[in-house]
Design an enzyme around this catalytic site. Sequence first.
Site, PDB file in Angstrom:
ATOM      1  N   ARG A  50      32.282  29.092 -22.261  1.00 52.84           N
ATOM      2  CA  ARG A  50      30.832  29.353 -22.317  1.00 52.84           C
ATOM      3  C   ARG A  50      30.090  28.406 -21.382  1.00 52.84           C
ATOM      4  O   ARG A  50      28.992  28.686 -20.932  1.00 52.84           O
ATOM      5  CB  ARG A  50      30.325  29.223 -23.775  1.00 52.84           C
ATOM      6  CG  ARG A  50      28.828  29.388 -23.907  1.00 52.84           C
ATOM      7  CD  ARG A  50      28.351  29.917 -25.270  1.00 52.84           C
ATOM      8  NE  ARG A  50      29.134  29.541 -26.407  1.00 52.84           N
ATOM      9  CZ  ARG A  50      29.101  28.333 -26.998  1.00 52.84           C
ATOM     10  NH1 ARG A  50      28.291  27.393 -26.553  1.00 52.84           N
ATOM     11  NH2 ARG A  50      29.862  28.083 -28.044  1.00 52.84           N
ATOM     12  N   TYR A 102      10.401  46.874 -14.008  1.00 51.57           N
ATOM     13  CA  TYR A 102      11.549  47.494 -14.667  1.00 51.57           C
ATOM     14  C   TYR A 102      11.241  47.599 -16.165  1.00 51.57           C
ATOM     15  O   TYR A 102      10.807  46.615 -16.795  1.00 51.57           O
ATOM     16  CB  TYR A 102      12.772  46.604 -14.428  1.00 51.57           C
ATOM     17  CG  TYR A 102      14.005  47.049 -15.167  1.00 51.57           C
ATOM     18  CD1 TYR A 102      14.645  48.230 -14.821  1.00 51.57           C
ATOM     19  CD2 TYR A 102      14.525  46.295 -16.215  1.00 51.57           C
ATOM     20  CE1 TYR A 102      15.766  48.643 -15.507  1.00 51.57           C
ATOM     21  CE2 TYR A 102      15.653  46.709 -16.897  1.00 51.57           C
ATOM     22  CZ  TYR A 102      16.269  47.877 -16.539  1.00 51.57           C
ATOM     23  OH  TYR A 102      17.383  48.287 -17.210  1.00 51.57           O
ATOM     24  N   ASP A 174      11.929  39.218  -9.137  1.00 49.10           N
ATOM     25  CA  ASP A 174      13.126  40.015  -9.415  1.00 49.10           C
ATOM     26  C   ASP A 174      13.520  40.687  -8.100  1.00 49.10           C
ATOM     27  O   ASP A 174      12.811  41.547  -7.589  1.00 49.10           O
ATOM     28  CB  ASP A 174      12.796  41.048 -10.510  1.00 49.10           C
ATOM     29  CG  ASP A 174      14.007  41.900 -10.901  1.00 49.10           C
ATOM     30  OD1 ASP A 174      14.880  42.130 -10.036  1.00 49.10           O
ATOM     31  OD2 ASP A 174      14.071  42.349 -12.061  1.00 49.10           O
TER      32      ASP A 174
HETATM   33  C1  LIG Z   1      18.640  46.971 -14.067  1.00 45.19           C
HETATM   34  C2  LIG Z   1      17.540  46.029 -13.807  1.00 45.19           C
HETATM   35  C3  LIG Z   1      17.338  44.914 -14.623  1.00 45.19           C
HETATM   36  C4  LIG Z   1      18.205  44.650 -15.843  1.00 45.19           C
HETATM   37  O1  LIG Z   1      19.522  44.411 -15.518  1.00 45.19           O
HETATM   38  P1  LIG Z   1      20.795  44.787 -16.457  1.00 45.19           P
HETATM   39  O2  LIG Z   1      21.934  44.307 -15.646  1.00 45.19           O
HETATM   40  O3  LIG Z   1      20.757  46.268 -16.655  1.00 45.19           O
HETATM   41  O4  LIG Z   1      20.612  44.063 -17.732  1.00 45.19           O
HETATM   42  C5  LIG Z   1      16.312  44.051 -14.296  1.00 45.19           C
HETATM   43  N1  LIG Z   1      15.511  44.264 -13.242  1.00 45.19           N
HETATM   44  C6  LIG Z   1      15.675  45.340 -12.437  1.00 45.19           C
HETATM   45  C7  LIG Z   1      14.761  45.541 -11.286  1.00 45.19           C
HETATM   46  C8  LIG Z   1      16.691  46.266 -12.699  1.00 45.19           C
HETATM   47  O5  LIG Z   1      16.835  47.323 -11.906  1.00 45.19           O
END
Ligand SMILES: *Cc1c(COP(=O)(O)O)cnc(C)c1O
Length: 381
Positions: A50, A102, A174
Site C-alpha cells: 500500500r 466530468y 484535469d
Molecule cells: C474518466 C474520467 C475521470 C475518472 O476516471 P476513472 O478512471 O474512470 O475513475 C476523471 N476525469 C475525466 C476527465 C475522465 O474522463
Amino acid sequence: MNYALDTVCIHGQGQREGIETTGAISFPIYQTAAYAHPGVGQSTGYDYNRVQNPTRKELERIMTDLEHGVDTIAFASGMAAVSAFMELLKPGDHVVATDDLYGGSIRQFRLVNEKNGIRFTYVDTADLTAVEEAIQENTKLIYVETPTNPMMQITDIRAVSDIAKKHHCLLAVDNTFLTPYFQNPLDLGADVVLHSATKYLEGHNDTLGGFLVTSHKEIAERAREIVKTTGAVLAPFDAWLILRGIKTLSVRMEKHQENALAIAGWLQKHPKVKDVYYAGLAQHPGHETAAKQCRGYGGMLTFHVDKEETAYHLLEHIRLIQFAESLGGTESLMTYPCTQTHADVPEEKRRANGIDGTTLRMSVGIENVEDLIRDLEQALT
Ligand SMILES: *Cc1c(COP(=O)(O)O)cnc(C)c1O
C-alpha cells in the site's frame, strides 16, 4: 538528459531504479503484498504494497517526467486520484470549478465533499471574468477541466493560474483528455494535474488507473499520506499495463488526432448534424487559446444531430464504433451523455451546458478513418 516527449514516454528522463539485475527490457511486475526486512530496524525501502511498490514507482517516475512535475502518485482509478486530492481541503473551504466537468467529478463534489463542509461555485472557466467574480475570501482551489467534457470548452490555463496566484489559491487541472503529450498544465502555472489513466494513458480500454502530479513537494507528501491511509493505490499489474500503454502514447495520440480532425470535418458537412465541437476546428470558440497552450487537440469530439430520433438511430446502428461510455482507447466509442456520463447532472444544468437528447460524444479510436466514416454514414441514414 533532456529527451524529447516521444522518448520520455518510453524511458522517462533518467534511469529506472537500479533494483533489476537480469537486464529485462520490460519493467518487472512486483506482485507482492509485503517485503522482508534485512534486520531489526532495517528496511530495503520497501515494506508494504500500500506504501511502496517498484512497478508503481517506475510508472510514477515516467509520469512525473511527462508532466514536468516534482512527484506523481498513482491511484487505483481517476476518481481515487480526484477524491484523495480533495482530502487536502478542510471544512469551510470554497472551490471554484468548471461547470462542464466530468460527471463523476461533479458527483464526488456533491456527494462526498459538500457533505464534509466544502462549498463549490461552478462557472464557465473559459470566461475569466466569471472565474474572478466567483472567488471568495475562503476560496482555496480553482478546479479546471480543459477541454471540457463533453462540450470541449477551452480554458486559458495561464490566465486562470494568474487569478489563482493573485488570490492565494491552488489551481488543479484535469488533463485526461489531452494527456501530457498535447498539454502540460504545470508549465502554464497549475499546481496539480489530475488524470484518469484509464483513458489515453493506458489507451487500450482494459484497466483503470489515476494520477496526481504536482509541482510542489509538500502537496505530494500530503497526498501520499492520504493514499497510504485510505488505500486506493494502483495494483502492480495495472501499473505495468499503464507503463506499457504510455510507451505508445505518442503514436496513438497523433493518430487519434488525425482521425478526429477528419471525422469532425466530415460531420460538419452532414445534413443531419447541427454543430460539431472540436477545438481543432478553426471556428471553435476555444481554438485560439488551444493553439496557444496545447501541442494538439486530441481525439474527442462532440456533436449535435437534428433530432433525438437521429441520435437513437445512430446509437443503435453503429457497428464498428461501439456504444459505450469510456474514452481514449484504441477502439472508437460513442457516448450518449444525457443517459450515460452526465445522467447524474440535474437536467436543468445539463441543458444550460448544451447537453440534451441530440448530443453525442465520440472518442475517436485509431482504426482506419475511412472505415469509421463509412460506419457513421450508414448509421446516420
Ligand atoms: C474518466 C474520467 C475521470 C475518472 O476516471 P476513472 O478512471 O474512470 O475513475 C476523471 N476525469 C475525466 C476527465 C475522465 O474522463
